[in-house]
Design an enzyme around this catalytic site. Structure first.
Site, PDB file in Angstrom:
ATOM      1  CG  ASP A  54     -33.811 -66.069  23.462  1.00 51.56           C
ATOM      2  OD1 ASP A  54     -33.895 -65.406  24.520  1.00 51.56           O
ATOM      3  OD2 ASP A  54     -34.263 -67.230  23.341  1.00 51.56           O
ATOM      4  CE1 TYR A  76     -35.920 -54.714  37.423  1.00 51.42           C
ATOM      5  CE2 TYR A  76     -35.697 -53.180  39.252  1.00 51.42           C
ATOM      6  CZ  TYR A  76     -35.608 -53.458  37.905  1.00 51.42           C
ATOM      7  OH  TYR A  76     -35.191 -52.480  37.035  1.00 51.42           O
ATOM      8  CB  ALA A 121     -32.053 -60.748  43.833  1.00 50.39           C
ATOM      9  CE  LYS A 147     -32.255 -54.032  36.444  1.00 45.30           C
ATOM     10  NZ  LYS A 147     -31.604 -53.894  35.124  1.00 45.30           N
TER      11      LYS A 147
END
Length: 273
Positions: A65, A155, A157, A159
């Site tokens: 996890d 997204y 931010a 990457k």
């Protein structure tokens, strides 16, 4: 590093890009420790790779996890014991839509999985990797880690952060045996993209690559040692332009802004939780 010399910890092994990458790397002779959430799916995937010709001794799996620091630490111990010399950060979560439509929980999950988990796993394994004659940390990012598009603020931010992490760590470890790399695919034909993203891509003329093509580029990056690579045209050109003249491209995204799903009718204090 040649694939046959690589012992690769692959997170996100069961995803669209992850499955294609696992198959491509195994066919090239790499040993793989597949990482995902589901033990059943990982065991099935390992059996499929062996049935396709990968030696049994080359394929292992570990359920993890990536939102749990203790689980990441357990993975690092298993990976070091297994003798990994490559960490391939392929796990990721999507996020699409106007910012006010994003829930706090979803935003946290995206940043945790796409950015913090690779940082924590790399840190946990770095001592082991530095002891290897040659080692690599490969971050599967996105073209949206260098180009911010309307609808992808959360997204991007994650990457952009991953790209910054890879770039800074690459320079930090420049005089060691550990090479840090970043690959930025453009939109890819997987279940990662929902119907809203597909409609957005069609409306904006955004091309999508098959996951097998991305997997081949990951193999090429592993073997040629390049610091970073972005995929697709005009995305590769846009990455260069955005790096030099970021505001110059601001006027290019009118169609993208108007292709977003409508904003929810919410008032302050009533945002998605």
């Amino acid at each position: 590093m040649r694939a046959a010399q690589a012992r690769i910890v692959l997170t996100g092994a069961g995803g669209g890009i992850g499955r294609a990458t696992a198959s491509t790397l195994a066919c090239a002779g790499a040993s793989l420790l597949l990482v995902g959430r589901s033990p059943e799916r990982l065991a099935d995937q390992a059996r499929e790779l062996v049935a396709a010709g990968a030696p049994t001794a080359h394929i292992g799996w570990h359920a993890c996890d990536l939102t749990c620091a203790a689980s990441i630490d357990r993975l690092a111990i298993e990976a070091a014991t297994w003798g990994c010399n490559v960490v391939l950060h392929g796990a990721g979560l999507p996020a699409f839509g106007r910012l006010q439509s994003q829930s706090a929980a979803d935003m946290q999950a995206v940043l945790q999985t796409n950015l913090l988990a690779p940082m924590l796993l790399t840190r946990a394994l770095l001592g082991h990797l530095l002891q290897q004659p040659a080692a690599q940390v490969i971050c599967v990012g996105s073209a949206l880690g260098r180009i911010g598009l309307p609808g992808f603020s959360v997204y991007s931010a994650s990457k952009f952060g991953l790209h910054g992490f890879a770039e800074a760590l690459r320079r930090e470890l420049a005089e060691t045996s550990v090479r840090v790399q970043y690959i930025g695919p453009r939109s890819t034909e997987t279940g990662f993209n929902n119907a809203d993203v597909a409609a957005y891509n069609q409306a904006t003329g955004t091309a999508m690559d098959p996951p097998a093509e991305v997997a081949r580029e990951i193999l090429r990056l592993l073997e040629d040692g390049s610091a970073e690579r972005f995929l697709g045209f005009p995305e590769k050109l846009a990455v260069r332009l955005n790096g030099v003249l970021p505001t110059w491209l601001d006027g290019s995204f009118h169609k993208h802004r108007h292709s977003l799903p409508p904003a929810p009718a919410l008032t302050a204090g009533a945002l998605p939780s």
